[in-house]
Design an enzyme around this catalytic site. Sequence first.
Site, PDB file in Angstrom:
ATOM      1  N   GLY A   1       0.785  -1.235   0.000  1.00 43.31           N
ATOM      2  CA  GLY A   1       0.000   0.000   0.000  1.00 43.31           C
ATOM      3  C   GLY A   1       0.814   1.280   0.000  1.00 43.31           C
TER       4      GLY A   1
ATOM      5  CG  ASP B   1      -1.391   1.912   3.103  1.00 37.25           C
ATOM      6  OD1 ASP B   1      -1.213   1.589   4.298  1.00 37.25           O
ATOM      7  OD2 ASP B   1      -1.936   1.145   2.286  1.00 37.25           O
TER       8      ASP B   1
ATOM      9  CG  ASP C   1      -8.151   0.514   9.970  1.00 32.45           C
ATOM     10  OD1 ASP C   1      -8.897   1.096  10.774  1.00 32.45           O
ATOM     11  OD2 ASP C   1      -8.550  -0.422   9.262  1.00 32.45           O
TER      12      ASP C   1
ATOM     13  CE  LYS D   1      -9.822   3.338   7.250  1.00 33.51           C
ATOM     14  NZ  LYS D   1     -10.357   1.997   7.038  1.00 33.51           N
TER      15      LYS D   1
ATOM     16  CG  PHE E   1     -12.428   0.018   2.885  1.00 28.44           C
ATOM     17  CD1 PHE E   1     -11.592  -0.680   3.747  1.00 28.44           C
ATOM     18  CD2 PHE E   1     -12.258  -0.137   1.518  1.00 28.44           C
ATOM     19  CE1 PHE E   1     -10.617  -1.523   3.254  1.00 28.44           C
ATOM     20  CE2 PHE E   1     -11.281  -0.976   1.014  1.00 28.44           C
ATOM     21  CZ  PHE E   1     -10.458  -1.665   1.889  1.00 28.44           C
ATOM     22  CB  VAL E   2     -10.159   5.402   1.577  1.00 28.50           C
ATOM     23  CG1 VAL E   2     -11.150   6.359   2.218  1.00 28.50           C
ATOM     24  CG2 VAL E   2      -8.990   5.118   2.524  1.00 28.50           C
TER      25      VAL E   2
ATOM     26  CG  ASP F   1      -5.504  -3.560  -1.365  1.00 23.76           C
ATOM     27  OD1 ASP F   1      -5.020  -3.051  -0.332  1.00 23.76           O
ATOM     28  OD2 ASP F   1      -5.918  -4.736  -1.412  1.00 23.76           O
TER      29      ASP F   1
ATOM     30  NE  ARG G   1      -2.107  -3.054  -3.932  1.00 26.05           N
ATOM     31  CZ  ARG G   1      -2.223  -3.199  -2.624  1.00 26.05           C
ATOM     32  NH1 ARG G   1      -2.202  -2.144  -1.847  1.00 26.05           N
ATOM     33  NH2 ARG G   1      -2.357  -4.397  -2.086  1.00 26.05           N
TER      34      ARG G   1
HETATM   35  P1  IMP Z   1      -3.775  -1.491  10.539  1.00 20.24           P
HETATM   36  O1  IMP Z   1      -2.732  -2.556  10.682  1.00 20.24           O
HETATM   37  O2  IMP Z   1      -5.160  -1.991  10.910  1.00 20.24           O
HETATM   38  O3  IMP Z   1      -3.422  -0.173  11.171  1.00 20.24           O
HETATM   39  O4  IMP Z   1      -3.984  -1.210   9.000  1.00 20.24           O
HETATM   40  C1  IMP Z   1      -2.940  -0.894   8.200  1.00 20.24           C
HETATM   41  C2  IMP Z   1      -3.085  -1.578   6.867  1.00 20.24           C
HETATM   42  O5  IMP Z   1      -4.415  -2.027   6.587  1.00 20.24           O
HETATM   43  C3  IMP Z   1      -2.759  -0.586   5.803  1.00 20.24           C
HETATM   44  O6  IMP Z   1      -1.393  -0.618   5.474  1.00 20.24           O
HETATM   45  C4  IMP Z   1      -3.644  -1.002   4.651  1.00 20.24           C
HETATM   46  O7  IMP Z   1      -2.975  -1.940   3.843  1.00 20.24           O
HETATM   47  C5  IMP Z   1      -4.828  -1.663   5.293  1.00 20.24           C
HETATM   48  N1  IMP Z   1      -5.982  -0.727   5.409  1.00 20.24           N
HETATM   49  C6  IMP Z   1      -6.474  -0.161   6.514  1.00 20.24           C
HETATM   50  N2  IMP Z   1      -7.525   0.640   6.236  1.00 20.24           N
HETATM   51  C7  IMP Z   1      -7.704   0.559   4.898  1.00 20.24           C
HETATM   52  C8  IMP Z   1      -8.636   1.176   3.987  1.00 20.24           C
HETATM   53  O8  IMP Z   1      -9.534   1.966   4.333  1.00 20.24           O
HETATM   54  N3  IMP Z   1      -8.482   0.845   2.691  1.00 20.24           N
HETATM   55  C9  IMP Z   1      -7.520   0.002   2.221  1.00 20.24           C
HETATM   56  N4  IMP Z   1      -6.630  -0.580   3.034  1.00 20.24           N
HETATM   57  C10 IMP Z   1      -6.712  -0.308   4.369  1.00 20.24           C
HETATM   58 MG    MG Z   2      -3.905  -3.281   1.856  1.00 21.08          MG
END
Ligand code: IMP
Ligand code: MG
Length: 180
Positions: free
Chosen positions: A43, A99, A102, A130, A151-152, A158, A164
């Site tokens: 990402g 990227d 979350d 987020k 979700f974006v 992606d 992407r």
């Molecule tokens: P985390 O580990 O939950 O903080 O999320 C990080 C990873 O989840 C990012 O590097 C993205 O690959 C994916 N991700 C989280 N939110 C989104 C979204 O809204 N769209 C697409 N990918 C996301």
């Molecule tokens: Mg991803």
Amino acid sequence: MHNDIDRILISHDRIAHRVRELATQITADHAAGEIVIIPVLTGAIIFCADLIRCLPMPMRIGMLAVSSYPGKTMQSGGANLTHWHIGDIRGKRVVLIDDILDSGSTLRLVRPQIQAMQPASLKTAVLLRKDRPAAREVQVDYVGFDIPGVFVVGYGLDYNDYYRNLPDIVTLKRAGETRT
Ligand code: IMP
Ligand code: MG
């Protein structure tokens, strides 16, 4: 082609402007000497590619891959480190790039492992953060945009590995709110 796009949340122009601002901040914080940039694949590649071309200092690029949204899902399934390609970073100033922040599970997984390699410093840059409690609990040094808990896709992000290549960050018609 992409008729499931709902709306543009952040246009490419706004992203480009903000990326230049982040690069100015990162440059000021790493005034002299080289750095090592570590994007989290896949990402972060677009963000990283644009960001590093605004950074003037000598740099090396490592990379690592984490899978956190396996398959056709919009909810983080917990992060797994799948590839690791980082040279010797002992005593180096490292900037980790992702990227989006979350649930925070990616950074919680990856940062201790990088820290264990004894860099001189470790800073973290995310393009998006987020609006959810879990994300605010994770400290990051550089944030491009704070966004709602939707979700974006686009600009590297992606859904099921698609979208992407979109230049803007957009929401999808079928996407609901992510969990908070
Ligand atoms: P985390 O580990 O939950 O903080 O999320 C990080 C990873 O989840 C990012 O590097 C993205 O690959 C994916 N991700 C989280 N939110 C989104 C979204 O809204 N769209 C697409 N990918 C996301
Ligand atoms: Mg991803």
